[in-house]
Design an enzyme around this catalytic site. Sequence first.
Site, PDB file in Angstrom:
ATOM      1  N   ARG A   1      10.126 -28.482   8.389  1.00  0.00           N
ATOM      2  CA  ARG A   1      10.455 -28.310   9.799  1.00  0.00           C
ATOM      3  C   ARG A   1      11.810 -27.609   9.887  1.00  0.00           C
ATOM      4  O   ARG A   1      12.691 -27.823   9.057  1.00  0.00           O
ATOM      5  CB  ARG A   1      10.513 -29.662  10.514  1.00  0.00           C
ATOM      6  N   HIS A   2      11.992 -26.792  10.914  1.00  0.00           N
ATOM      7  CA  HIS A   2      13.263 -26.075  11.100  1.00  0.00           C
ATOM      8  C   HIS A   2      14.429 -27.043  11.310  1.00  0.00           C
ATOM      9  O   HIS A   2      14.233 -28.226  11.610  1.00  0.00           O
ATOM     10  CB  HIS A   2      13.164 -25.120  12.289  1.00  0.00           C
ATOM     11  N   GLY A   3      15.631 -26.535  11.194  1.00  0.00           N
ATOM     12  CA  GLY A   3      16.831 -27.337  11.396  1.00  0.00           C
ATOM     13  C   GLY A   3      17.064 -27.689  12.863  1.00  0.00           C
ATOM     14  O   GLY A   3      16.383 -27.203  13.773  1.00  0.00           O
TER      15      GLY A   3
ATOM     16  N   THR B   1      18.508 -28.176  16.653  1.00  0.00           N
ATOM     17  CA  THR B   1      18.965 -27.289  17.720  1.00  0.00           C
ATOM     18  C   THR B   1      19.567 -28.123  18.846  1.00  0.00           C
ATOM     19  O   THR B   1      19.326 -29.330  18.936  1.00  0.00           O
ATOM     20  CB  THR B   1      17.801 -26.455  18.306  1.00  0.00           C
ATOM     21  N   ASP B   2      20.316 -27.485  19.727  1.00  0.00           N
ATOM     22  CA  ASP B   2      20.846 -28.207  20.885  1.00  0.00           C
ATOM     23  C   ASP B   2      19.721 -28.722  21.763  1.00  0.00           C
ATOM     24  O   ASP B   2      19.834 -29.785  22.378  1.00  0.00           O
ATOM     25  CB  ASP B   2      21.771 -27.291  21.699  1.00  0.00           C
ATOM     26  N   HIS B   3      18.619 -27.971  21.810  1.00  0.00           N
ATOM     27  CA  HIS B   3      17.469 -28.423  22.590  1.00  0.00           C
ATOM     28  C   HIS B   3      16.911 -29.725  22.026  1.00  0.00           C
ATOM     29  O   HIS B   3      16.452 -30.586  22.777  1.00  0.00           O
ATOM     30  CB  HIS B   3      16.382 -27.350  22.607  1.00  0.00           C
ATOM     31  N   ASN B   4      16.919 -29.869  20.695  1.00  0.00           N
ATOM     32  CA  ASN B   4      16.491 -31.127  20.084  1.00  0.00           C
ATOM     33  C   ASN B   4      17.367 -32.275  20.565  1.00  0.00           C
ATOM     34  O   ASN B   4      16.878 -33.351  20.915  1.00  0.00           O
ATOM     35  CB  ASN B   4      16.568 -31.054  18.564  1.00  0.00           C
TER      36      ASN B   4
ATOM     37  N   ARG C   1      14.560 -20.208  15.537  1.00  0.00           N
ATOM     38  CA  ARG C   1      15.071 -21.386  14.835  1.00  0.00           C
ATOM     39  C   ARG C   1      14.379 -21.578  13.488  1.00  0.00           C
ATOM     40  O   ARG C   1      14.997 -22.029  12.524  1.00  0.00           O
ATOM     41  CB  ARG C   1      14.933 -22.631  15.713  1.00  0.00           C
TER      42      ARG C   1
ATOM     43  N   GLU D   1       5.616 -23.288  17.608  1.00  0.00           N
ATOM     44  CA  GLU D   1       5.547 -24.573  18.299  1.00  0.00           C
ATOM     45  C   GLU D   1       4.574 -24.472  19.466  1.00  0.00           C
ATOM     46  O   GLU D   1       4.160 -23.379  19.877  1.00  0.00           O
ATOM     47  CB  GLU D   1       6.953 -24.965  18.780  1.00  0.00           C
TER      48      GLU D   1
END
Length: 207
Positions: free
Chosen positions: A10-12, A14-17, A60, A85
């Site tokens: 899975r990608h690293g 993010t601020d959205h996460n 991302r 996604e």
Amino acid sequence: MTTTTITFVRHGNTDHNLENRAQGHLNNSLNATGFQQAEAIAKRIAEESWDVFISSDLLRARQTAEIISQTLGMPITAYDARLREMDRGQVENTIEPERVARWGPNWKDLELGQESIESIRARGLDFINDTAVRYAGRKVLVVTHGFFLGQTLKALMQDESTGNHLKNTSVTTIAHKDDHWEYVLYDCVRHLDAGEPSDADRSSAKA
């Protein structure tokens, strides 16, 4: 016959996460933590050799894959849109209070252009089946997205109990044996110093 394996990363972060903000097909960047996580997973991935390296084409995921690529000294074989996604439609780039304010508390019942679970699972299975044929007997490394991967694994393994909260830069490996897929590793983040305990095998693979 040599076993075909696919390792999903899975990608690293993010601020959205961090904000629980719907990302969907946005080309938003990793944050500082995400870049650090990408460096960490790159060092871990470099402990093994790989035959094929495929990534989602969203930023991302690309950023995560590019850091891995630099560490491996291995080019990314392809960017595949099937690994994107879930398409969040009008919900993209919103958080829950904003959705309630805009569409009301029952916004999930509205047609807001979001991709269906069936569609996500279909393209995920299509990618896996295609990869298994095209790269039979090889070790394939894939960088993708959490919800997409979780839904794909549910469909592939016919197990609805897993794949709900895959961690950023977690490693999940599946192997094709005797005409079926098995977990080798699930949602493992041992490369993160502050990571949660990893699930080293299928017996502990509960999300």
